[in-house]
Design an enzyme around this catalytic site. Structure first.
Site, PDB file in Angstrom:
ATOM      1  N   VAL A   1       0.225  -3.856   7.158  1.00  0.00           N
ATOM      2  CA  VAL A   1      -1.073  -3.913   5.955  1.00  0.00           C
ATOM      3  C   VAL A   1      -1.794  -3.242   6.674  1.00  0.00           C
ATOM      4  CG1 VAL A   1      -0.799  -6.519   5.816  1.00  0.00           C
ATOM      5  CG2 VAL A   1      -1.973  -5.707   8.007  1.00  0.00           C
TER       6      VAL A   1
ATOM      7  N   CYS B   1      -4.585   8.347   8.679  1.00  0.00           N
ATOM      8  CA  CYS B   1      -4.484   8.248  10.085  1.00  0.00           C
ATOM      9  C   CYS B   1      -4.645   8.773  10.889  1.00  0.00           C
ATOM     10  CB  CYS B   1      -2.271   7.745   9.477  1.00  0.00           C
ATOM     11  SG  CYS B   1      -2.501   6.702   8.794  1.00  0.00           S
TER      12      CYS B   1
ATOM     13  N   THR C   1     -10.570   1.639  11.485  1.00  0.00           N
ATOM     14  CA  THR C   1     -10.741   2.035  13.307  1.00  0.00           C
ATOM     15  C   THR C   1     -11.837   0.712  12.791  1.00  0.00           C
ATOM     16  OG1 THR C   1     -11.128   3.851  12.886  1.00  0.00           O
ATOM     17  CG2 THR C   1     -12.458   3.071  14.151  1.00  0.00           C
TER      18      THR C   1
ATOM     19  N   GLY D   1       1.004  -1.544   0.314  1.00  0.00           N
ATOM     20  CA  GLY D   1       0.580  -0.146  -0.068  1.00  0.00           C
ATOM     21  C   GLY D   1       0.753   1.117   0.133  1.00  0.00           C
ATOM     22  N   TYR D   2       0.561   2.047   0.401  1.00  0.00           N
ATOM     23  CA  TYR D   2       0.955   4.111   0.709  1.00  0.00           C
ATOM     24  C   TYR D   2       2.228   3.714   1.655  1.00  0.00           C
ATOM     25  CZ  TYR D   2      -2.869   6.480  -1.485  1.00  0.00           C
ATOM     26  OH  TYR D   2      -4.071   6.235  -2.573  1.00  0.00           O
TER      27      TYR D   2
ATOM     28  N   ARG E   1      -3.022  -4.475  -7.380  1.00  0.00           N
ATOM     29  CA  ARG E   1      -2.631  -4.281  -7.062  1.00  0.00           C
ATOM     30  C   ARG E   1      -1.455  -4.128  -7.444  1.00  0.00           C
ATOM     31  NH1 ARG E   1      -3.274  -0.847  -0.998  1.00  0.00           N
ATOM     32  NH2 ARG E   1      -3.350   1.336  -1.844  1.00  0.00           N
TER      33      ARG E   1
ATOM     34  N   SER F   1      -6.801  25.699   7.784  1.00  0.00           N
ATOM     35  CA  SER F   1      -7.141  24.465   7.008  1.00  0.00           C
ATOM     36  C   SER F   1      -8.798  24.229   6.687  1.00  0.00           C
ATOM     37  CB  SER F   1      -7.077  23.234   6.456  1.00  0.00           C
ATOM     38  OG  SER F   1      -7.009  22.274   7.565  1.00  0.00           O
TER      39      SER F   1
HETATM   40  P1  NAD Z   1      -2.890   0.597   2.838  1.00  0.00           P
HETATM   41  O1  NAD Z   1      -4.921  -0.463   3.171  1.00  0.00           O
HETATM   42  O2  NAD Z   1      -2.842   1.565   1.371  1.00  0.00           O
HETATM   43  O3  NAD Z   1      -1.549  -1.506   2.054  1.00  0.00           O
HETATM   44  C1  NAD Z   1      -2.473  -1.596   3.127  1.00  0.00           C
HETATM   45  C2  NAD Z   1      -2.211  -3.315   1.900  1.00  0.00           C
HETATM   46  O4  NAD Z   1      -2.016  -3.991   3.070  1.00  0.00           O
HETATM   47  C3  NAD Z   1      -3.673  -4.080   1.042  1.00  0.00           C
HETATM   48  O5  NAD Z   1      -3.223  -3.746  -0.301  1.00  0.00           O
HETATM   49  C4  NAD Z   1      -4.107  -4.548   1.098  1.00  0.00           C
HETATM   50  O6  NAD Z   1      -4.440  -5.329   0.388  1.00  0.00           O
HETATM   51  C5  NAD Z   1      -3.063  -5.173   2.137  1.00  0.00           C
HETATM   52  N1  NAD Z   1      -3.100  -6.714   3.471  1.00  0.00           N
HETATM   53  C6  NAD Z   1      -3.868  -6.893   3.908  1.00  0.00           C
HETATM   54  N2  NAD Z   1      -3.978  -7.775   4.395  1.00  0.00           N
HETATM   55  C7  NAD Z   1      -3.075  -8.597   4.100  1.00  0.00           C
HETATM   56  C8  NAD Z   1      -2.697  -9.831   4.119  1.00  0.00           C
HETATM   57  N3  NAD Z   1      -2.945 -10.653   5.038  1.00  0.00           N
HETATM   58  N4  NAD Z   1      -1.594 -10.624   3.606  1.00  0.00           N
HETATM   59  C9  NAD Z   1      -1.000  -9.578   2.632  1.00  0.00           C
HETATM   60  N5  NAD Z   1      -1.683  -8.042   2.378  1.00  0.00           N
HETATM   61  C10 NAD Z   1      -2.815  -7.125   2.818  1.00  0.00           C
HETATM   62  O7  NAD Z   1      -2.722   1.176   3.867  1.00  0.00           O
HETATM   63  P2  NAD Z   1      -1.376   1.681   4.320  1.00  0.00           P
HETATM   64  O8  NAD Z   1      -1.484   3.570   3.870  1.00  0.00           O
HETATM   65  O9  NAD Z   1      -0.084   1.674   3.606  1.00  0.00           O
HETATM   66  O10 NAD Z   1      -1.201   1.795   5.551  1.00  0.00           O
HETATM   67  C11 NAD Z   1      -0.765   0.419   6.078  1.00  0.00           C
HETATM   68  C12 NAD Z   1      -0.497   1.054   7.802  1.00  0.00           C
HETATM   69  O11 NAD Z   1       0.652   2.316   7.697  1.00  0.00           O
HETATM   70  C13 NAD Z   1      -1.550   1.610   8.531  1.00  0.00           C
HETATM   71  O12 NAD Z   1      -1.357   0.644  10.128  1.00  0.00           O
HETATM   72  C14 NAD Z   1      -0.608   2.848   8.735  1.00  0.00           C
HETATM   73  O13 NAD Z   1      -1.535   3.377   9.759  1.00  0.00           O
HETATM   74  C15 NAD Z   1       0.605   3.207   8.658  1.00  0.00           C
HETATM   75  N6  NAD Z   1       1.151   4.043   7.970  1.00  0.00           N
HETATM   76  C16 NAD Z   1       0.593   4.643   7.053  1.00  0.00           C
HETATM   77  C17 NAD Z   1       1.051   6.020   6.307  1.00  0.00           C
HETATM   78  C18 NAD Z   1      -0.003   6.423   5.322  1.00  0.00           C
HETATM   79  O14 NAD Z   1       0.716   7.905   4.790  1.00  0.00           O
HETATM   80  N7  NAD Z   1      -0.750   6.142   4.583  1.00  0.00           N
HETATM   81  C19 NAD Z   1       1.769   6.775   7.026  1.00  0.00           C
HETATM   82  C20 NAD Z   1       2.546   6.138   8.070  1.00  0.00           C
HETATM   83  C21 NAD Z   1       1.595   4.535   8.895  1.00  0.00           C
HETATM   84  C1  UGA Z   2       0.643  11.658   8.776  1.00  0.00           C
HETATM   85  C2  UGA Z   2       1.346  12.474   9.789  1.00  0.00           C
HETATM   86  O1  UGA Z   2       2.344  13.550   8.799  1.00  0.00           O
HETATM   87  C3  UGA Z   2       3.325  11.451   9.115  1.00  0.00           C
HETATM   88  O2  UGA Z   2       4.392  12.046   9.751  1.00  0.00           O
HETATM   89  C4  UGA Z   2       1.979  10.239   8.765  1.00  0.00           C
HETATM   90  O3  UGA Z   2       3.419   8.782   9.032  1.00  0.00           O
HETATM   91  C5  UGA Z   2       1.227   9.784   8.362  1.00  0.00           C
HETATM   92  O4  UGA Z   2       0.085  10.659   9.114  1.00  0.00           O
HETATM   93  C6  UGA Z   2       0.907   8.483   8.883  1.00  0.00           C
HETATM   94  O5  UGA Z   2       0.954   8.401  10.078  1.00  0.00           O
HETATM   95  O6  UGA Z   2      -0.106   8.294   8.433  1.00  0.00           O
HETATM   96  P1  UGA Z   2      -0.178  12.698   5.816  1.00  0.00           P
HETATM   97  O7  UGA Z   2      -1.287  12.440   6.869  1.00  0.00           O
HETATM   98  O8  UGA Z   2       0.362  11.956   4.778  1.00  0.00           O
HETATM   99  O9  UGA Z   2       0.844  12.281   6.980  1.00  0.00           O
HETATM  100  O10 UGA Z   2      -0.386  14.640   6.150  1.00  0.00           O
HETATM  101  P2  UGA Z   2      -0.516  15.485   6.121  1.00  0.00           P
HETATM  102  O11 UGA Z   2       0.861  15.729   5.872  1.00  0.00           O
HETATM  103  O12 UGA Z   2       0.180  15.422   7.811  1.00  0.00           O
HETATM  104  O13 UGA Z   2      -0.704  16.275   6.668  1.00  0.00           O
HETATM  105  C7  UGA Z   2      -2.677  15.720   6.547  1.00  0.00           C
HETATM  106  C8  UGA Z   2      -3.805  16.234   7.062  1.00  0.00           C
HETATM  107  O14 UGA Z   2      -3.280  17.713   7.742  1.00  0.00           O
HETATM  108  C9  UGA Z   2      -4.330  16.206   5.627  1.00  0.00           C
HETATM  109  O15 UGA Z   2      -5.412  17.040   5.427  1.00  0.00           O
HETATM  110  C10 UGA Z   2      -3.740  18.343   5.154  1.00  0.00           C
HETATM  111  O16 UGA Z   2      -3.957  18.868   4.674  1.00  0.00           O
HETATM  112  C11 UGA Z   2      -3.209  18.614   6.907  1.00  0.00           C
HETATM  113  N1  UGA Z   2      -2.609  19.625   6.817  1.00  0.00           N
HETATM  114  C12 UGA Z   2      -1.142  19.441   7.534  1.00  0.00           C
HETATM  115  C13 UGA Z   2      -3.232  21.147   8.048  1.00  0.00           C
HETATM  116  O17 UGA Z   2      -4.631  21.383   7.506  1.00  0.00           O
HETATM  117  N2  UGA Z   2      -2.230  22.334   7.974  1.00  0.00           N
HETATM  118  C14 UGA Z   2      -1.317  21.397   8.077  1.00  0.00           C
HETATM  119  O18 UGA Z   2      -0.721  23.372   8.611  1.00  0.00           O
HETATM  120  C15 UGA Z   2      -0.583  20.174   7.977  1.00  0.00           C
END
Ligand code: NAD
Ligand code: UGA
Length: 474
Positions: A98, A285, A102, A22-23, A50, A278
């Site tokens: 993964v 997250c 919530t 994922g992301y 994907r 904003s």
């Molecule tokens: P996502 O939904 O984009 O990707 C998760 C992937 O895991 C999906 O493609 C899903 O198909 C796969 N998956 C789920 N269960 C599986 C299994 N049992 N075996 C194989 N594949 C499986 O999620 P994401 O945004 O990458 O977030 C992943 C984790 O990282 C979350 O806990 C999130 O809180 C954390 N996180 C996300 C960000 C962000 O910017 N998106 C930043 C920091 C941390």
């Molecule tokens: C956030 C954290 O910044 C990351 O460090 C963390 O890893 C990630 O969550 C995660 O755990 O998923 P992200 O959600 O990708 O990253 O992006 P941000 O830049 O934090 O922005 C989050 C939201 O806050 C956006 O909607 C953005 O527009 C808003 N924002 C951000 C504001 O309204 N004002 C600001 O000054 C900054």
């Protein structure tokens, strides 16, 4: 088959598997492959579509700089596969990356993290592994999740197999994931304080040390590492809710929220980042992780602590509602049958991700008011917008069809509309020809800036009725 090799009591990682493309899993492990050509990195996912996209010319996520990194190492030491078991079997070290959304039902619904995906990945590792492995929590998880993972692994694995569990939370932000990964402020690695735990911690530290200065690789206990991730997101979101709360005071008093944020940010103890008011924070997250912290606090019988963190989410909802009500009020208390151009649908610029985007909440409310909504976003796919807005909590497919039109350029989106509503801070919205936008709109022409990106004096001069979060426009 690759195993963990021990040289002078050091564990060396040669093959990495990442469960979850994922992301986080995709960009993180692509950068590891890019920086560690001697390590084979395989990213696996149950979602075959994907994986196919990761192996194609059109990657499944838009992230500046990602294409170049993937192109440089895909097929060399970076592989994307839907063969999860093969990835597990071959790896020395496995990232579990993964989703942890919530919970939607059952105990803790609406607050607690749903750990079903983490558990199923962990059970699969236990079932499939035929050699010892380091298992790394990359997903954001509640404090002490590693304990549950250990219990599952120990109860289900074969004899003579040992699993070390590490916590290595990810701090990248979408839109800047690649620079964040190439130059992280810090890398956290939590482990049990046993000899084996510390050895595993050092093995992962050695992987990051290929490009991250040792001083930025911080080792600590497992529970501190897990909690630090939730804490960091809560503190970042808290700043945004604080400045958004101030924006309401600014609108009522004539102070300018950008000026106030600038003045406060110059204090080196406060700092300038994450003080941009904003229409409300979005993303997959912030809300989820704060609610997770609320649930943890409640579970620990700390209701005052839970209330404290919950208020950040409450303030965020208030900000979105306040902005919606402003639009209605200014458009003579009704938007029924009026046409609104929505500029931006992603939750922030430089990403196509719409999870928890303020735009979804706002558009839902506009549809309920029976407005005709025109949407333009430079990176969000039409199908994604349709999926988000035909969610049962938003609109029926019939309502969507009747009330929503998706556009592929900003000018056609604003043709014959009563108001433009800016919800994402895309750079292109700063430099549009607003005289042209104005000319083609119904009059009076309203513009609502939910991201504080417009030159309001210029907009007034063109003829717009201008409203901006956190500022009175004269
Ligand atoms: P996502 O939904 O984009 O990707 C998760 C992937 O895991 C999906 O493609 C899903 O198909 C796969 N998956 C789920 N269960 C599986 C299994 N049992 N075996 C194989 N594949 C499986 O999620 P994401 O945004 O990458 O977030 C992943 C984790 O990282 C979350 O806990 C999130 O809180 C954390 N996180 C996300 C960000 C962000 O910017 N998106 C930043 C920091 C941390
Ligand atoms: C956030 C954290 O910044 C990351 O460090 C963390 O890893 C990630 O969550 C995660 O755990 O998923 P992200 O959600 O990708 O990253 O992006 P941000 O830049 O934090 O922005 C989050 C939201 O806050 C956006 O909607 C953005 O527009 C808003 N924002 C951000 C504001 O309204 N004002 C600001 O000054 C900054």
């Amino acid at each position: 088959m690759a195993t963990v090799t021990k040289e002078s009591n050091m564990t060396t990682v040669t093959k990495i598997c990442c469960i979850g493309a994922g992301y986080v899993g995709g960009p993180t492990c692509s950068v590891i492959a890019f920086k560690c050509p001697h390590i084979q990195v395989t990213i696996v996912d149950l979602n075959a579509e994907r994986i196919a996209a990761w192996n194609s010319d059109t990657l499944p996520i838009y992230e500046p700089g990602l294409d170049e990194i993937v192109r440089a190492c895909r097929g060399r030491n970076l592989f994307f596969s839907s063969d999860v078991d093969k990835g597990i079997l071959e790896a020395d070290l496995i990232f579990v990356s993964v989703n942890t959304p919530t919970k939607k039902s059952g105990i803790g619904a609406g607050l607690a993290a749903d750990l079903a995906y983490v558990e199923s990945a962990t059970r699969r590792i236990a079932r499939i592994a035929t050699s010892s492995k380091i298992v790394v929590e990359k997903s954001t998880v509640p404090c002490r999740t590693a304990e549950s993972m250990r219990a599952i692994l120990e109860a289900n694995s074969r004899e003579n197999i040992h699993f070390d569990i590490l916590s290595n939370p990810e701090f990248l932000a979408e839109g800047t994931a690649i620079p964040d990964l190439l130059k992280p402020d810090r890398v956290l690695i939590g482990s049990l304080q046993s000899e084996e735990g510390k050895r595993a911690q050092q093995a992962l530290a050695a992987v990051y040390a290929n490009w991250v200065p040792r001083a930025n690789i911080i080792t600590m206990g497992l529970w501190s590492s897990e909690l630090s991730k939730l804490a960091a997101n809560a503190l970042l979101a808290q700043r945004i809710s604080s400045v958004n709360a101030l924006s309401a005071i600014c609108e009522a008093t004539g102070a300018d929220v950008d000026e106030v944020a600038h003045a406060c940010g110059l204090d080196s103890r406060i700092g300038p980042k994450f003080l941009k008011a904003s229409v409300g924070f979005g993303g997959s997250c912030f809300q989820k992780d704060i609610l997770n912290l609320v649930y943890l606090s409640e579970s620990l019988h700390l209701p005052e602590v839970a209330d404290y963190w919950r208020q950040i989410v409450t303030m965020n909802e208030y900000q979105k509602t306040r902005f919606f009500e402003l639009v209605i009020r200014r458009l003579f208390n009704t938007v029924t049958n009026k046409h609104l151009a929505i500029y931006g649908f992603a939750f922030k610029k430089n990403t196509g991700d719409t999870r928890e985007s303020a735009a979804i909440t706002l558009v839902k409310q506009f549809i309920k008011e029976k407005a005709n909504v025109h949407i333009y976003d430079p990176k969000v796919d039409d199908a994604q917008i349709e999926m988000d807005l035909t969610d049962p909590s938003v609109a029926t497919p019939a309502e969507f069809k009747k009330h929503v039109t998706i556009h592929h350029d900003a000018y056609s989106c604003a043709q014959d509309v009563d108001a433009v509503v800016i919800l994402t801070e895309w750079d292109e919205f700063k430099t549009l020809d607003y005289e042209k936008v104005y000319r083609n709109m119904n009059k009076p022409a309203f513009i609502f800036d939910g991201r504080l990106i417009l030159d309001t004096t210029k907009m007034k001069k063109i003829g717009f009725q201008v409203d901006v979060i956190g500022r009175q426009v004269y």
